[in-house]
Design a protein around this motif. Structure first.
Motif, short mmCIF file in Angstrom:
data_model
loop_
_atom_site.label_atom_id
_atom_site.label_comp_id
_atom_site.label_asym_id
_atom_site.label_seq_id
_atom_site.Cartn_x
_atom_site.Cartn_y
_atom_site.Cartn_z
N GLU A 239 0.82 -1.22 0.00
CA GLU A 239 0.00 0.00 0.00
C GLU A 239 0.85 1.26 0.00
N GLN A 240 2.09 1.16 0.51
CA GLN A 240 3.02 2.29 0.49
C GLN A 240 3.85 2.33 -0.79
N PHE A 241 3.48 1.47 -1.76
CA PHE A 241 4.17 1.36 -3.05
C PHE A 241 5.62 0.91 -2.90
N ASP A 242 5.92 0.27 -1.77
CA ASP A 242 7.23 -0.35 -1.59
C ASP A 242 7.13 -1.80 -2.04
N TYR A 243 6.98 -1.99 -3.36
CA TYR A 243 6.76 -3.33 -3.90
C TYR A 243 8.00 -4.21 -3.73
N ALA A 244 9.17 -3.60 -3.77
CA ALA A 244 10.40 -4.38 -3.59
C ALA A 244 10.47 -4.95 -2.18
N GLY A 245 10.17 -4.12 -1.18
CA GLY A 245 10.18 -4.60 0.20
C GLY A 245 9.12 -5.65 0.44
N ALA A 246 7.91 -5.45 -0.11
CA ALA A 246 6.85 -6.44 0.04
C ALA A 246 7.23 -7.76 -0.61
#
Length: 270
Positions: A239-246
């Motif tokens: 949801e925070q657009f941190d797709y790499a971390g997710a």
């Protein structure tokens, strides 16, 4: 010279069905998992390790794996008891009880979470009485275990139940005739026959609990370092657009789960 011809199958179409099976599994399982891992491989090792070794993430790993393990062990015991009662005894309302076992399958997880909060909150139907003795369920790690136990019970019951139905009662009668008591009959006759089904149900309940999200977020309170589960962190980063971390957290969790299931399978078949 005799030529051995391959006998046609009674039900033809093996090649077509096998190809469809591989295509279907590849489309729904292999490609998404491979895409997740490939997306993670685009990260540098430092970024990946920073994402998966963050203190908040590690705390969520401990809670998710620990609560899932405890819930699966609880279901292993009581799920086997429920399956035994449903198979071996006749009583009024048996069909209703049998249908209730499948309720966690049919009920949306969010609805289950709201129902658990309504039940176990400090002002809930059950929680208000537990609160008198200083026992809190909602918004604690115990609440997480309760939610994971709720959603995992059908996996053990429905895995053990068919095996119990096919279990030959004559072996139990023979054990009793030979002088064995009930505990010996259970340990030497019944339990070895049920062990593969019990282990399978345990693995399914554990894997299902590890990825549970909807029912847990309502009753856990989502407190960082205390009641925050790993799936919630994955959703929050997305949801925070941190797709790499997710993706890194999800891939690490997936690898841990796969390695754990491989270890369990190797010990089971050994």
């Amino acid at each position: 010279m005799a030529i051995a011809l391959r006998q046609p199958s009674v039900i033809p179409g093996f090649g077509i069905t096998l190809g469809f099976t591989i295509f279907y599994l590849g489309l729904l399982i292999v490609i998404p998992i491979a895409g997740l891992l490939l997306y993670t491989l685009q990260m540098s090792w430092d970024d990946f390790w920073r994402a998966v070794s963050d203190r908040q993430v590690v705390a969520s790993y401990k809670l998710s794996f620990g609560a899932s393990l405890i819930a699966a062990l609880i279901n292993l015991v009581f799920g086997a008891i429920v399956a035994w009662v449903l198979v071996r005894y006749r009583f009024t309302g048996k069909r209703i009880v049998d249908a209730l076992v499948d309720l966690p399958f049919a009920m949306p997880t969010a609805v289950a979470g709201i129902a658990l909060v309504t039940l176990y909150a400090s002002t809930g139907w059950v929680g208000q009485y537990l609160n008198v003795y200083g026992i809190r369920i909602a918004y604690t790690q115990i609440g997480v275990i309760v939610a994971l136990t709720y959603i995992g019970l059908p996996f053990v019951v429905r895995t053990v139940q068919p095996v119990l139905e096919d279990l030959d009662k004559e072996a139990e009668e023979a054990s009793a005739i030979m002088g064995a008591n009930r505990f010996t009959t259970i340990r030497r006759v019944i339990l070895p026959a049920l062990l593969p089904a019990l282990l399978t149900g345990f693995a399914l309940a554990f894997a299902r609990a590890l990825g549970e999200y909807g029912s847990v977020i309502f009753i856990s309170g989502n407190l960082p370092f205390r009641t925050e589960i790993t799936p919630l962190l994955i959703v929050a980063k997305a949801e925070q657009f941190d797709y790499a971390g997710a993706a890194a957290i999800a891939a690490f969790l997936l690898l841990l789960l796969i390695n754990g299931l491989q270890w369990w399978a190797s010990r089971r078949y050994r």
